[in-house]
Design a protein around this motif. Structure first.
Motif, PDB file in Angstrom:
ATOM      1  N   HIS A  30       0.826  -1.167   0.030  1.00 32.43           N
ATOM      2  CA  HIS A  30      -0.013   0.040   0.115  1.00 32.43           C
ATOM      3  C   HIS A  30       0.749   1.300   0.020  1.00 32.43           C
ATOM      4  O   HIS A  30       0.601   2.209  -0.597  1.00 32.43           O
ATOM      5  CB  HIS A  30      -0.766   0.010   1.360  1.00 32.43           C
ATOM      6  N   SER A  31       1.837   1.170   0.808  1.00 31.52           N
ATOM      7  CA  SER A  31       2.902   2.385   0.651  1.00 31.52           C
ATOM      8  C   SER A  31       3.588   2.597  -0.752  1.00 31.52           C
ATOM      9  O   SER A  31       3.470   3.857  -1.072  1.00 31.52           O
ATOM     10  CB  SER A  31       3.859   2.059   1.640  1.00 31.52           C
ATOM     11  N   VAL A  32       3.982   1.478  -1.272  1.00 32.09           N
ATOM     12  CA  VAL A  32       4.467   1.550  -2.709  1.00 32.09           C
ATOM     13  C   VAL A  32       3.262   2.283  -3.582  1.00 32.09           C
ATOM     14  O   VAL A  32       3.756   3.330  -4.439  1.00 32.09           O
ATOM     15  CB  VAL A  32       4.696   0.263  -3.321  1.00 32.09           C
ATOM     16  N   ALA A  33       2.066   1.880  -3.492  1.00 33.46           N
ATOM     17  CA  ALA A  33       1.037   2.691  -4.377  1.00 33.46           C
ATOM     18  C   ALA A  33       0.777   3.890  -4.013  1.00 33.46           C
ATOM     19  O   ALA A  33       0.597   4.950  -4.855  1.00 33.46           O
ATOM     20  CB  ALA A  33      -0.290   1.722  -4.099  1.00 33.46           C
ATOM     21  N   ALA A  34       0.909   4.366  -2.451  1.00 29.40           N
ATOM     22  CA  ALA A  34       0.753   5.841  -2.322  1.00 29.40           C
ATOM     23  C   ALA A  34       1.725   6.626  -2.716  1.00 29.40           C
ATOM     24  O   ALA A  34       1.431   7.606  -3.430  1.00 29.40           O
ATOM     25  CB  ALA A  34       0.559   5.763  -0.772  1.00 29.40           C
ATOM     26  N   VAL A  35       3.177   6.233  -2.828  1.00 29.91           N
ATOM     27  CA  VAL A  35       4.179   7.041  -3.097  1.00 29.91           C
ATOM     28  C   VAL A  35       4.210   6.922  -4.698  1.00 29.91           C
ATOM     29  O   VAL A  35       4.613   8.105  -5.320  1.00 29.91           O
ATOM     30  CB  VAL A  35       5.427   6.540  -2.433  1.00 29.91           C
ATOM     31  N   GLY A  36       3.696   6.092  -5.338  1.00 33.33           N
ATOM     32  CA  GLY A  36       3.660   5.823  -6.877  1.00 33.33           C
ATOM     33  C   GLY A  36       2.906   6.917  -7.362  1.00 33.33           C
ATOM     34  O   GLY A  36       3.186   7.651  -8.153  1.00 33.33           O
ATOM     35  N   VAL A  37       1.604   7.008  -6.649  1.00 32.57           N
ATOM     36  CA  VAL A  37       0.595   8.104  -7.148  1.00 32.57           C
ATOM     37  C   VAL A  37       1.110   9.671  -6.866  1.00 32.57           C
ATOM     38  O   VAL A  37       0.984  10.229  -7.898  1.00 32.57           O
ATOM     39  CB  VAL A  37      -0.891   7.777  -6.497  1.00 32.57           C
ATOM     40  N   ALA A  38       1.559   9.887  -5.874  1.00 33.19           N
ATOM     41  CA  ALA A  38       2.082  10.942  -5.394  1.00 33.19           C
ATOM     42  C   ALA A  38       3.210  11.263  -6.332  1.00 33.19           C
ATOM     43  O   ALA A  38       3.356  12.469  -6.707  1.00 33.19           O
ATOM     44  CB  ALA A  38       2.858  11.038  -3.950  1.00 33.19           C
TER      45      ALA A  38
END
Length: 446
Positions: free
Chosen positions: A42-50
């Motif tokens: 989930h952290s990967v996805a959050a940083v990816g979108v940011a």
């Protein structure tokens, strides 16, 4: 700045440090992804979108750096070293003012911007923290980009490479300390990645500024930092705004496509992040060749050596297509192992493998755009790539991505079909533009 003997600079001499530098920039982003993947998908996805949003901002900063790079190369080719130095200082000043304003907006409105992306609720908190911290200090990245572009145009590509190496080392150390919290450090996760990013960038900025002062023998035209010459600002904007416009259109269209992917769920977002991280390594060769070719063609245009400029683009394009195709095939052949570095989720690995297979078709088309568009910009033909790019990215890439990916239900495969159609159509039309030699009459330095 010290004068550069442009005739002795080869494509290889320019390109290999640029290659290493871009590779290290990518490794910095992949280090964040890889280390966060051990913490949470989930952290990967959050940083990816940011980072998808922040990449648009970086392109906005790039309009001054792009203009400076092309003008400095043309002025050096024409042996007008004083104007080249003045342009350098003016570009640093303009980007500082512009990037401070953008950084303030990102700091104050990070949550609002993420809400517009329709981010899944479980990703919002971490993405907001990352955007708030990294976005608020984006002006540091703008200054690094501008100074690096200037140094590369003078032929000092190794200097920027060494600074990037140092930034990468610091970033990885910082990630380790702040994500996992060894030796009594706080385990901050995404917030730790953000702190590590801005600290490594700040130290990199200090070092690259020292390099600029050293290379100039402390004879920078400081007056040009606050007293602008109208022709210099006009030329910077004439090249920079359209040049960045093409990239801005691309990154903005990618944000819309990310919005489509967000509707497919967190697994789809994570798969896209992992696959595009790998694809960045495939396009690395074309990107480096494109940047090196741009500098060389800028020199040749300044010298009035138009035939050599024409042939340089064609030769660079052939090299780029061959290397990118071979690299894409290799990445697909080893896709399970490569994706396994990031995740052990079988659905992500299966989907990612399919996307890397169609990437074998995608990447040669992207090589056309990276090399030929860079060549057109170097020659001063900056408006055509933007206009065509906007039409193709939005009319083809975004439209096809929605139609095949969402409407027909093909998911990420449909998204990639849109990418392929856009890159190949644009690439063929850009090559036709170069062969027409319309760009001969568009040089800024005569």
């Amino acid at each position: 700045m010290k004068s550069t003997d442009t005739k002795k600079i080869t494509l290889f001499a320019l390109t290999w440090p640029i290659f290493v530098e871009i590779l290290l920039h990518m490794l910095m982003g992949n280090a964040d992804t890889l280390m966060l993947s051990q913490y949470s998908d989930h952290s990967v996805a959050a940083v990816g979108v940011a980072n998808q949003i922040l990449s648009v901002v970086i392109v906005m900063f790039g309009f001054v750096a792009a203009g400076a790079s092309i003008l400095v190369a043309q002025y050096l080719g024409a042996k007008q070293e004083i104007d080249a130095a003045k342009i350098s200082m003016t570009s640093i000043s303009l980007n500082l003012i512009f990037s401070l304003a953008i950084s303030l907006v990102l700091f104050l409105m990070s949550s609002f911007i993420l809400e517009l992306m329709d981010l899944p609720p479980e990703l919002m908190d971490e993405a907001s923290v990352y955007m708030n911290i990294v976005g608020g200090f984006m002006f540091i990245q703008a200054l690094i980009m501008t100074i690096s572009a200037i140094l590369r145009s003078y032929g000092y590509t190794k200097d920027t490479m060494y600074v990037t190496i140092g930034m990468n080392v610091l970033n990885v150390i910082g990630n380790y300390l702040f994500i996992f919290g060894p030796f009594g450090f706080p385990a901050l996760g995404v917030e730790g990645v953000a702190y590590s990013t801005i600290i490594s960038r700040f130290i990199g900025f200090i070092i690259i500024t020292i390099v600029l002062i050293y290379r100039s023998e402390k004879k920078l035209p400081l007056k040009s930092f606050y007293h602008y010459e109208r022709t210099h600002v006009t030329d910077l904007l004439k090249i920079g705004i359209p040049s960045a416009g093409e990239q801005l259109s691309y990154n903005t269209s990618q944000m819309i496509i990310t919005y489509f992917v967000a509707q497919l769920g967190t697994v789809a977002i994570t798969t896209k992040v992992y696959v595009q991280n790998l694809m960045m390594f495939i396009l690395l060769f074309s990107n480096a060749i494109g940047q090196g070719t741009q500098i060389l063609i800028g020199y040749m245009i300044g010298e009035g050596n138009l035939d050599s400029a024409y042939q340089r683009c064609i030769k660079s394009l052939k090299i780029s297509i061959i290397i990118s195709t071979i690299t894409a095939v290799i990445f697909y052949a080893f896709h399970a192992s490569l994706l396994g570095i990031f995740t052990d989720d079988p659905s992500i690995i299966e989907q990612g493998g399919l996307l890397l297979l169609v990437t074998v078709i995608l990447e040669p088309g992207r090589a056309f755009n990276l090399v030929v568009i860079s060549s057109l910009r170097a020659a001063g033909d900056v408006k055509f790539p933007v206009l065509l790019g906007i039409l193709s990215m939005w009319g083809i890439s975004v439209t096809f991505a929605w139609f095949f990916g969402i409407f027909l239900g093909l998911g990420l495969l449909g998204i990639w079909i849109g990418f392929i159609a856009d890159e190949w159509l644009r690439g063929m039309l850009m090559l036709q533009r170069w062969r027409s030699k319309v760009w001969i009459k568009k040089a800024f330095v005569n």
